[in-house]
Design an enzyme around this catalytic site. Structure first.
Site, PDB file in Angstrom:
ATOM      1  N   ARG A 102       8.108 -47.271  20.806  1.00 35.37           N
ATOM      2  CA  ARG A 102       9.224 -47.644  19.910  1.00 35.37           C
ATOM      3  C   ARG A 102       8.869 -48.685  18.867  1.00 35.37           C
ATOM      4  O   ARG A 102       9.335 -48.619  17.733  1.00 35.37           O
ATOM      5  CB  ARG A 102      10.406 -48.187  20.727  1.00 35.37           C
ATOM      6  CG  ARG A 102      11.159 -47.124  21.482  1.00 35.37           C
ATOM      7  CD  ARG A 102      12.290 -47.764  22.261  1.00 35.37           C
ATOM      8  NE  ARG A 102      12.875 -46.824  23.199  1.00 35.37           N
ATOM      9  CZ  ARG A 102      13.428 -47.170  24.354  1.00 35.37           C
ATOM     10  NH1 ARG A 102      13.487 -48.443  24.707  1.00 35.37           N
ATOM     11  NH2 ARG A 102      13.938 -46.259  25.154  1.00 35.37           N
ATOM     12  N   CYS A 131      19.080 -47.036  25.267  1.00 33.50           N
ATOM     13  CA  CYS A 131      20.487 -46.593  25.299  1.00 33.50           C
ATOM     14  C   CYS A 131      21.463 -47.675  24.813  1.00 33.50           C
ATOM     15  O   CYS A 131      22.403 -47.381  24.056  1.00 33.50           O
ATOM     16  CB  CYS A 131      20.855 -46.142  26.708  1.00 33.50           C
ATOM     17  SG  CYS A 131      20.246 -47.236  27.999  1.00 33.50           S
ATOM     18  N   HIS A 244      27.746 -46.987  29.406  1.00 35.45           N
ATOM     19  CA  HIS A 244      27.506 -48.420  29.201  1.00 35.45           C
ATOM     20  C   HIS A 244      28.635 -48.997  28.346  1.00 35.45           C
ATOM     21  O   HIS A 244      29.096 -48.358  27.386  1.00 35.45           O
ATOM     22  CB  HIS A 244      26.201 -48.647  28.419  1.00 35.45           C
ATOM     23  CG  HIS A 244      24.943 -48.336  29.170  1.00 35.45           C
ATOM     24  ND1 HIS A 244      24.899 -47.986  30.502  1.00 35.45           N
ATOM     25  CD2 HIS A 244      23.640 -48.349  28.743  1.00 35.45           C
ATOM     26  CE1 HIS A 244      23.641 -47.788  30.867  1.00 35.45           C
ATOM     27  NE2 HIS A 244      22.857 -47.990  29.819  1.00 35.45           N
TER      28      HIS A 244
END
Ligand code: A2P
Length: 339
Positions: A102, A131, A244
């Site tokens: 990433r 996420c 979440h």
């Protein structure tokens, strides 16, 4: 003329995210010619269903990517580090859900609604953000565009499915043990997760933050192309299976009224405003489960700073936070003739 279809591989197909990737490919009618479902040798003999057909799970090997056009990886960083470069060498586009690549400068880190322009064509790796970062930047994009975000303070309430299938089982098991008055057994988390909250996601670092917290800092800056954006994160694991939740306090450079922010959010791609607190309408994980939208509510002025907004943001961590975001990236590549 038949539309083009693609050979797709799902790496980590038996896991929580991999399974959802298969489902999202099917639901969104992704043009699949052939699908290869890859996992560890432990899963040999298992079969998974795609479009009503039983497909045997294959063991991930160095030559698994021959003839594959696009590979969706979700089997952890170690697997991505070893196998994603092999997939690229075989001519494949890799969309990687792990944190392995990433922060590498040449790897685009993409949330289609936010920075879809970063997607490039040709064999290579495109990273799916964490996420918690994905749902936060989807909600903040219209605010950032309108008023420029200077600082974010975020606290997350993260579901156990983010840890993987074993963690979902651990919560289920512990709830049963507690209700039956039995001693609680644990394998995945360092403490009981049932009826508890753990302010600990990923390893602790020397600066006192966890890996998950620092991912939110670095990934948000990369996605918004603003290396100076100030982000302070506290990430908490809670006994929720899917979805979440995040409490956000945002400070902007320019003033932005709550009304204007609500209007911008109500038109933003991938966002649904759920904000009628007097009618008990606000985002909750049970409502986000199985959906691809990011739910935003509890919008109000942050009374403690100038140009401050407070809000509550919820999304399905396995779908928008992982599988759906990855499939959306591949869809955009098709739309733009990059795949
Ligand atoms: P397996 O089921 O064979 O262990 P989760 O995030 O839900 O724990 O799932 C992790 C996924 O990654 C599973 O599909 C798992 O396969 C896969 N996986 C883990 N380690 C490896 C490995 N070394 N090679 C291939 N797949 C792996």
């Amino acid at each position: 003329m038949t539309a083009k279809a693609y050979n797709v591989a799902v790496v980590g197909a038996t896991g929580a995210v991999g399974n959802q990737m298969i489902q999202v490919l099917e639901e969104r009618s992704f043009p699949v010619r052939d699908i290869r479902l890859l996992a560890s040798a432990r899963s040999l003999g298992k079969e998974l269903t795609f479009k009503g057909k039983s497909i045997p799970v294959e063991e991930l090997k160095e030559d698994s990517f021959t003839g594959v056009d696009v590979a969706l990886f979700s089997a952890g960083s170690g697997v991505s580090k070893k196998f994603a470069p092999l997939a690229v060498a075989a001519g494949c586009v890799v969309i990687d859900n792990s944190s392995a690549f990433r922060m590498e400068a040449h790897v685009p880190l993409v949330v289609p609604e936010v920075n879809g322009d970063a997607i490039r064509g040709g064999p290579g790796i495109i990273a799916n953000p964490n996420c918690s970062t994905i749902q936060m930047v989807v909600a903040l994009k219209p605010i950032h565009d309108a008023a420029g975000i200077r600082r974010i303070v975020v606290t997350t309430f993260q579901a156990v499915s983010g840890t993987g299938k074993r963690a979902v089982e651990e919560l289920r098991h512990q709830v049963g043990e507690v209700l039956q008055g039995k001693p609680v057994t644990r394998e995945v988390y360092p403490h009981q997760i049932a009826f508890n909250c753990l302010p600990h996601i990923g390893a602790f670092l020397d600066n006192g933050y966890t890996e998950e917290e620092m991912k939110m800092v670095h990934e948000t800056r990369k996605i918004f192309s603003d290396p100076h954006m100030r982000v302070c994160a506290t990430t908490v694991r809670v006994p929720v299976y899917y979805g979440h939740s995040e409490s956000l306090n945002v400070e902007t450079r320019e003033p932005l009224s709550v009304e204007k922010a609500r209007e911008l959010l109500s038109r933003a791609q991938g966002v649904r405003v759920v904000d009628d607190p007097f009618q008990c309408q606000y985002p909750m994980p049970l409502d986000a489960e199985g959906k691809d939208e990011t739910l935003v509510g509890r919008l109000r002025e942050d009374l403690s700073v100038e140009n401050g907004l407070a809000m509550w943001v919820v999304a399905d961590n396995i779908r928008k936070g992982a599988a759906s975001n990855a499939v959306q990236i591949a869809e955009i590549m098709i739309e733009r003739n990059l795949l």
